[in-house]
Write an enzyme that holds these catalytic residues in place. Structure first.
Site, PDB file in Angstrom:
ATOM      1  N   LEU A   6       0.882  -1.165   0.000  1.00 39.83           N
ATOM      2  CA  LEU A   6       0.000   0.000   0.000  1.00 39.83           C
ATOM      3  C   LEU A   6       0.913   1.206   0.000  1.00 39.83           C
ATOM      4  O   LEU A   6       1.791   1.329   0.866  1.00 39.83           O
ATOM      5  CB  LEU A   6      -0.914  -0.011   1.232  1.00 39.83           C
ATOM      6  CG  LEU A   6      -2.076   0.991   1.249  1.00 39.83           C
ATOM      7  CD1 LEU A   6      -2.991   0.780   0.052  1.00 39.83           C
ATOM      8  CD2 LEU A   6      -2.865   0.874   2.546  1.00 39.83           C
ATOM      9  N   ASP A   7       0.749   2.087  -0.966  1.00 42.08           N
ATOM     10  CA  ASP A   7       1.679   3.191  -1.158  1.00 42.08           C
ATOM     11  C   ASP A   7       1.832   4.036   0.093  1.00 42.08           C
ATOM     12  O   ASP A   7       0.906   4.162   0.910  1.00 42.08           O
ATOM     13  CB  ASP A   7       1.216   4.090  -2.311  1.00 42.08           C
ATOM     14  CG  ASP A   7       1.279   3.397  -3.656  1.00 42.08           C
ATOM     15  OD1 ASP A   7       2.089   2.462  -3.803  1.00 42.08           O
ATOM     16  OD2 ASP A   7       0.518   3.793  -4.558  1.00 42.08           O
ATOM     17  N   TYR A   8       2.969   4.676   0.201  1.00 40.15           N
ATOM     18  CA  TYR A   8       3.298   5.566   1.316  1.00 40.15           C
ATOM     19  C   TYR A   8       2.221   6.625   1.519  1.00 40.15           C
ATOM     20  O   TYR A   8       1.845   6.941   2.650  1.00 40.15           O
ATOM     21  CB  TYR A   8       4.652   6.207   1.013  1.00 40.15           C
ATOM     22  CG  TYR A   8       5.151   7.219   2.007  1.00 40.15           C
ATOM     23  CD1 TYR A   8       5.524   6.840   3.297  1.00 40.15           C
ATOM     24  CD2 TYR A   8       5.295   8.559   1.646  1.00 40.15           C
ATOM     25  CE1 TYR A   8       6.016   7.769   4.203  1.00 40.15           C
ATOM     26  CE2 TYR A   8       5.782   9.497   2.544  1.00 40.15           C
ATOM     27  CZ  TYR A   8       6.137   9.098   3.824  1.00 40.15           C
ATOM     28  OH  TYR A   8       6.622  10.033   4.712  1.00 40.15           O
ATOM     29  N   SER A  56      -0.932   6.421   0.493  1.00 36.82           N
ATOM     30  CA  SER A  56      -2.276   5.849   0.535  1.00 36.82           C
ATOM     31  C   SER A  56      -2.579   5.372   1.945  1.00 36.82           C
ATOM     32  O   SER A  56      -1.685   5.195   2.769  1.00 36.82           O
ATOM     33  CB  SER A  56      -2.402   4.692  -0.459  1.00 36.82           C
ATOM     34  OG  SER A  56      -2.203   5.142  -1.782  1.00 36.82           O
TER      35      SER A  56
END
Length: 228
Positions: free
Chosen positions: A45-47, A49
């Site tokens: 999960l992106d930084y 997000s």
């Protein structure tokens, strides 16, 4: 039975236990919220997000959740710039062309701003001259920053992105930084792993535990941990 941690990842926290960045200021990691030796994230999960991140202590389960070939649905609520029209929803639902190839068909619908959603820190910068709207978007792939690229491709840049569900698991009432531990059935081990477990020459156990976190593994319940 394997354990699965359901963690509500806050905004601008890395989906790993250490920051192996470029030597700049250290960024928050999972270690600021969890003590979970042997657990690894099942998918990323992106930084920038937020929302549901799954971690498990079982390698076969990790692959079952994270490997794109299983086409497990992942659902997001997405705040975008602009008022999304029917044409954009249709393009998302049919699949569209990105730089790394066409996407699979998605599930996309307009929604009202979620009442359950927590305030983001820092907050989204509001532009009085530009409207924003919300989507619920479900995909079965795991490409880098895929949801953001999809909304941009149909003309609506993403402002905020929260993952609410992965397969059968959902955020439910977890606040940012909280987690819940569940036990799940172990998936069948790959044939090569089964051979190693049976004691082939020079082979170790099929699933070795790896110390990515700190201290004892969590045992049940919903917890909020303070960053140190």
């Amino acid at each position: 039975m394997p354990q699965l941690i359901l963690f509500n990842k806050p905004f601008q926290v890395l989906s790993q236990f250490t920051d192996d960045g470029d030597g700049g200021a250290p960024r928050p990691t999972l270690a600021d919220f969890l003590r979970a030796p042997g657990f690894r994230a099942a998918g990323r999960l992106d930084y920038d997000s937020e929302g549901l991140l799954l971690l498990t202590d079982n390698g076969a389960l990790q692959q079952t959740i994270a490997n794109p070939r299983h086409k497990r649905w992942k659902t997001y609520v997405v705040q975008v710039e602009g008022t999304v029209d029917d044409g954009a929803l249709q393009r998302l639902a049919q699949g569209l062309e990105l730089r790394d190839g066409p996407t699979l068909p998605a599930k996309a619908r307009r929604i009202a701003a979620p009442e359950w959603l927590w305030p983001r820190q820092p907050p989204i910068r509001e532009r009085k001259s530009v409207a924003d709207s919300w989507l619920e978007l479900s995909i079965r792939e795991g490409r880098n920053r895929q949801v953001r690229r999809m909304t941009a491709a149909v003309g609506y840049p993403t402002l905020r992105l929260i993952r609410t569900r992965v397969g059968d698991w959902s955020l439910e009432k977890l606040a940012p930084g909280e987690h819940r531990v569940v036990e799940v059935d172990a998936p069948p081990a790959p044939s090569s792993a089964r051979r190693r477990k049976q004691g082939g020459p020079g082979q170790g156990p099929a699933n070795s535990r790896q110390g990515n976190g700190r201290g004892p593994a969590p045992k049940g319940g919903t917890r909020r941990s303070r960053r140190r």
